[in-house]
Design an enzyme around this catalytic site. Structure first.
Site, PDB file in Angstrom:
ATOM      1  N   GLY A   1      34.512  47.817  42.397  1.00 16.78           N
ATOM      2  CA  GLY A   1      34.370  48.981  43.311  1.00 16.78           C
ATOM      3  C   GLY A   1      34.641  48.785  44.624  1.00 16.78           C
TER       4      GLY A   1
ATOM      5  N   CYS B   1      29.743  37.373  34.064  1.00 17.51           N
ATOM      6  CA  CYS B   1      30.729  37.160  34.871  1.00 17.51           C
ATOM      7  C   CYS B   1      31.447  38.364  35.177  1.00 17.51           C
ATOM      8  CB  CYS B   1      31.733  36.245  34.072  1.00 17.51           C
ATOM      9  SG  CYS B   1      33.166  35.855  35.153  1.00 17.51           S
ATOM     10  N   ASP B   2      31.920  38.027  36.359  1.00 13.75           N
ATOM     11  CA  ASP B   2      32.744  39.304  36.995  1.00 13.75           C
ATOM     12  C   ASP B   2      33.774  39.920  35.885  1.00 13.75           C
ATOM     13  OD1 ASP B   2      33.469  41.416  38.661  1.00 13.75           O
ATOM     14  OD2 ASP B   2      34.900  40.087  39.762  1.00 13.75           O
TER      15      ASP B   2
ATOM     16  N   CYS C   1      45.598  21.421  25.529  1.00 18.96           N
ATOM     17  CA  CYS C   1      44.804  21.214  26.819  1.00 18.96           C
ATOM     18  C   CYS C   1      44.176  19.863  26.837  1.00 18.96           C
ATOM     19  CB  CYS C   1      43.814  22.255  26.831  1.00 18.96           C
ATOM     20  SG  CYS C   1      44.698  23.877  27.320  1.00 18.96           S
TER      21      CYS C   1
END
Length: 410
Positions: free
Chosen positions: A71, A303-304, A345
């Site tokens: 926000g 987490c965000d 990876c």
């Protein structure tokens, strides 16, 4: 009071939830209001006090930072943050040093805001995507109009008052092909010293794509979807992997020639730090799980980027932060960043710098058909291979007690 050893952690605090005064087309977080139907998306005074107390109680001694984001946090008004600062001083232990950071779109920043932020030593991140034609491509207000002029006005206001600032620039389809225009605008026209480049990757299912191409705006006249970490498609606004690598590489080449020690680009600094085993950017750390997100009602998420039901850890009024941080679910969330790396990876020559990138973007397959490869893999590999020799040179300078900026004369 939590006793015993306290693990350090960070929290992205969203006092307005997903509420914002802009409708940036690529902002998936606008959809998170669907998690709280009927809510006014505002943190109340009692909730603020409870959060500040719980956060400081769970933090170890030393520096503690409140990270206010959204926000759009300015929608809470100045009195809210005056209270937040006062509560921080009231509840901190004598062995804690409290500071505040603030991420804003800048459109509401005026002299009163800037004076308050300066007086209370806030570090302010301002979101801007480059020159006017680029910025206004996606960063628009509720009427669909560009916001560049308001944002730059807010930036100038922060500068006048001496507020410590950095630029957060998202990299997407509208600016990824113009790295020099973007970098030189920040450096030469805005006078920015600290810059972050964040790739836009809007992951969706193929069925959702036609709807999401319209954006995540809150208009009542269109279908809205809750953004979840699902699907293997991306929007046309998303940056292409090789474009992202080329964008970073082009800026690095200019920076390494003339700006080392003068301009600080987060990704470049983090790459250098990785050579010393210090991971300053969670995206490229071997593991994660110590960066939580708190919504306006005190709900805490892993987490965000994972503000969704599956990753809800609890609420600050019901469960201590340290208990949530060390819960089996959160520990596994953090460990899986390392343990779920595909073989490609694990064998990659630039794993030391990349570590597979953010788990939210690991939704494509490797050349061998193994799941879990990062969508941006090609771009990351291109960039880290491109910068490896000069970064190693800078590390050698540091080990020798010399300034990394000397790389510009070698």
């Amino acid at each position: 009071m939590i006793v015993g050893r306290k693990l350090p952690f960070a929290v992205v605090t969203k006092p307005t939830g997903a509420a914002c005064n802009l409708d940036c087309t690529y902002c998936f977080f606008l959809s998170k209001d669907l998690l709280y139907p009927g809510s006014n998306q505002r943190m109340g005074e009692d909730q603020l006090e409870e959060y500040v107390r719980a956060f400081l109680d769970s933090q170890p001694d030393g520096p503690v930072t409140f990270n206010w984001q959204g926000g759009e946090p300015t929608l809470m008004g100045l009195d809210f943050f005056r209270r937040a600062v006062a509560l921080g001083e009231e509840y901190r232990r004598s062995t804690q040093e409290v500071s505040h950071s603030f991420q804003t779109n800048g459109v509401m920043i005026n002299d009163e805001w800037a004076q308050f932020l300066a007086e209370n030593n806030f570090l302010v991140g301002l979101s801007i995507d480059g020159p006017k034609d680029i910025h206004d491509s996606f960063r628009v207000n509720k009427a669909g109009r560009g916001t560049f002029d308001q944002v730059v006005q807010g930036w100038r206001c922060l500068q006048r008052h001496g507020v410590e600032t950095n630029i957060l620039c998202t990299v997407h389809a509208a600016n990824s092909g113009r790295p020099h225009d973007v970098y030189r605008f920040f450096r030469d026209e805005l006078g920015a010293k600290f810059v972050q480049f964040i790739p836009i990757v809007e992951r969706v299912t193929r069925e959702q794509l036609p709807i999401v191409e319209q954006g995540w705006q809150s208009g009542a006249d269109r279908t809205r979807l809750l953004y979840l970490q699902e699907g293997d498609a991306v929007t046309s606004r998303s940056v292409k992997p090789l474009d992202y690598g080329a964008f970073l590489s082009a800026i690095f080449d200019e920076w390494i020639s003339v700006d080392v020690g003068k301009i600080f680009v987060q990704t470049f600094d983090a790459t250098l730090s990785a050579l010393f085993g210090q991971y300053t950017l969670c995206v490229h750390a071997p593991e994660c799980g110590t960066g939580l997100a708190v919504m306006h009602n005190g709900d805490v998420y892993s987490c965000d980027h994972y503000v969704e039901p599956e990753y809800l850890l609890g609420n600050v009024s019901q469960r201590p932060f340290q208990e949530m941080l060390t819960s089996p679910a959160q520990r596994e969330f953090g460990r899986s960043k390392r343990t779920s790396l595909p073989t490609q990876c694990q064998r990659c020559p630039v794993r030391w710098a990349c570590h597979g990138g953010c788990p939210k973007d690991r939704f494509v397959k490797t050349a061998d058909g193994e799941s879990g490869l990062n969508y941006l893999c090609e771009g990351y590999k291109q960039f880290f291979e491109h910068v490896q020799v000069p970064i190693l040179g800078m590390a050698d300078l540091l080990r020798g007690g010399r300034a990394p900026a000397e790389i510009m004369t070698m």
